[in-house]
Design an enzyme around this catalytic site. Sequence first.
Site, short mmCIF file in Angstrom:
data_model
loop_
_atom_site.label_atom_id
_atom_site.label_comp_id
_atom_site.label_asym_id
_atom_site.label_seq_id
_atom_site.Cartn_x
_atom_site.Cartn_y
_atom_site.Cartn_z
CD GLU A 85 -5.88 0.17 -6.63
OE1 GLU A 85 -5.43 0.29 -5.49
OE2 GLU A 85 -5.42 -0.61 -7.49
NE ARG B 223 -7.23 2.08 7.97
CZ ARG B 223 -7.43 1.75 6.69
NH1 ARG B 223 -6.73 2.32 5.73
NH2 ARG B 223 -8.32 0.85 6.37
CE LYS C 53 -10.23 -0.31 -1.87
NZ LYS C 53 -9.96 0.54 -3.02
#
Length: 568
Positions: A39, A265, A275
Amino acid sequence: MASNTEGTRESVDFLRTRITRDVESGKNGGRVQTRFPPEPNGYLHIGHAKSICLNFGLAEEYGGVCSLRFDDTNPAAEEVEYVEAIQEDIRWLGFDWQERLFFASGYFEALYDFAVQLIERGKAYVCDLSLEETRAYRGTVTEAGKNSPHRERSVEENKDLFARMRAGEFPDGSRTLRAKIDMASPNMNLRDPVLYRISRVPHHRTGTEWCIYPLYDFAHGLSDAIEGVTHSICTLEFENHRALYDWFLENVDAPSHPQQIEFNRLNVSFTITSKRKLLRLVQEGHVDGWDDPRMPTLRGIRRRGYTSSAVRSFCHEVGVTKVPGTIDMVVLENTLREELNRTAERRMAVLRPLKVVITNWPEDKVDELEAVNNPGDEAAGTRRVPFTRELWIERDDFMEEAPRKYFRLAPGREVRLRYAYYVTCTEVVKDATGTITEVHCTYDPESRGGDSPDGRKVKGTIHWVSAQHALEAEVRLYDHLFATPDPGDVAGGQDFLANLNPASLEILSGCRLEPSLAETAPGAVLQFERLGYFCADPVTSKPGAPRFHRTVALRDSWAKIAKQLAQD
Ligand code: ATP
Ligand code: MG
């Protein structure tokens, strides 16, 4: 089958086992297609590197393709700046999506059509509940949700309302399009999830063309299907979304049916990979921007002096499993050390200088000594280092009252000056406050090159720089950005910023560097002997005036402490 992975660890991880099975069984015609779907709401970090290496790496291994798809369905947080930076960072890592650059926003029309299909099949409805009401109706993990009062609208009414949502007839947030699945499902994601919301935020690509935007779950899987992705690899937190991912594909005329597969992850100790949190560090001025060398962003670590090959080896080394966990920062640092130990040229630099005067050396005599550039790489050759009467050494390479096991310089003791001579300390000069200002030594002319003249041994070798020739410079040392191994894990109400390390940056001025360092190309990384690997900052270095910062110490500091403890 990916023949180049046979016999290596890749052939055993669950992901490759699975893909190999799919390929062998002829699923998707034996094709492998993956995607990296960021994104564009921030810069990429080390966690993303794992996903990039995995997706592009798998495609390569299986002779397939990997695309770059921006998941740009939430215009409020997304910007062109990020779209461009992300592409640059992926290229730096060494991957190429060729002509396969896609945007979820490029599928808005197709996604809209899929939504209409759901409506026509009685599988989606327009709901007038507010955000808060929708939430309240959703129930909890232990309690079933409640059906929306608008759940039984007719197909015709839903089609009409949805078209009018798109046409901009209703205010932001007043209506949503929802899937009609099961408000009592134990999987909360299946409790009539929202597919579209009304929001008049201009989009960085579609401008004001749309005032309704699809939500992630709906857009993601269908975008995969449009592109012909075969294996849609994502992190473990999406495991509970897989049922929804599949539901969408099964309930529209999807052009293909990709398989979502979840993996662990990457978390790295002493840093954060989110982020949103990284954005706060930047916006609130805790760091000097996204490319601050302390940041775990790809820009930050690149500026720090990491090579893309070290980042790729690290991502390979951490492997892929289904088990959540945190990788020690030391693993990342060691991967880089291993590489730099092979590739980085050695230089001498004194960070906290103390003057040494060689009293039996003539005032203007300069001796040009030969120094090896890289002991592990003969091709790197040698260079000349000037030796003069006045030199700089590290302050902590001298001790006035030294214990027996101190093998550096002390009154009456002899050490080797690297590549130069044996010197013996004869006198200590102090100022009025008692601070040592100079150390006087004599040298042994027979020891040129640092060789023992008569078989006599010295235990210590220290580095030095000629005072007359030294390049004076500021050098920055970095420590972990956070003081705790798991800075994201904060007790209730506490802010992760409380875990910032106040000593993550130390600026040393008046450092004295070997003169050859003046010509260091910005971005180059060298080993300062005994001190670590240092990078000429690509941002602040000027021609002839590099500004160095430490990329990584020679050894893990914990290993050093452990060794010291063992010695005591
Ligand atoms: P963040 O929380 O940092 O915003 P994200 O998952 O929201 O991360 P995306 O831009 O959606 O960020 O991520 C793009 C891809 O990278 C996704 O497929 C995601 O699963 C993957 N990814 C993100 N963070 C990590 C991580 N720490 N380890 C491995 N993969 C990750
Ligand atoms: Mg995300």
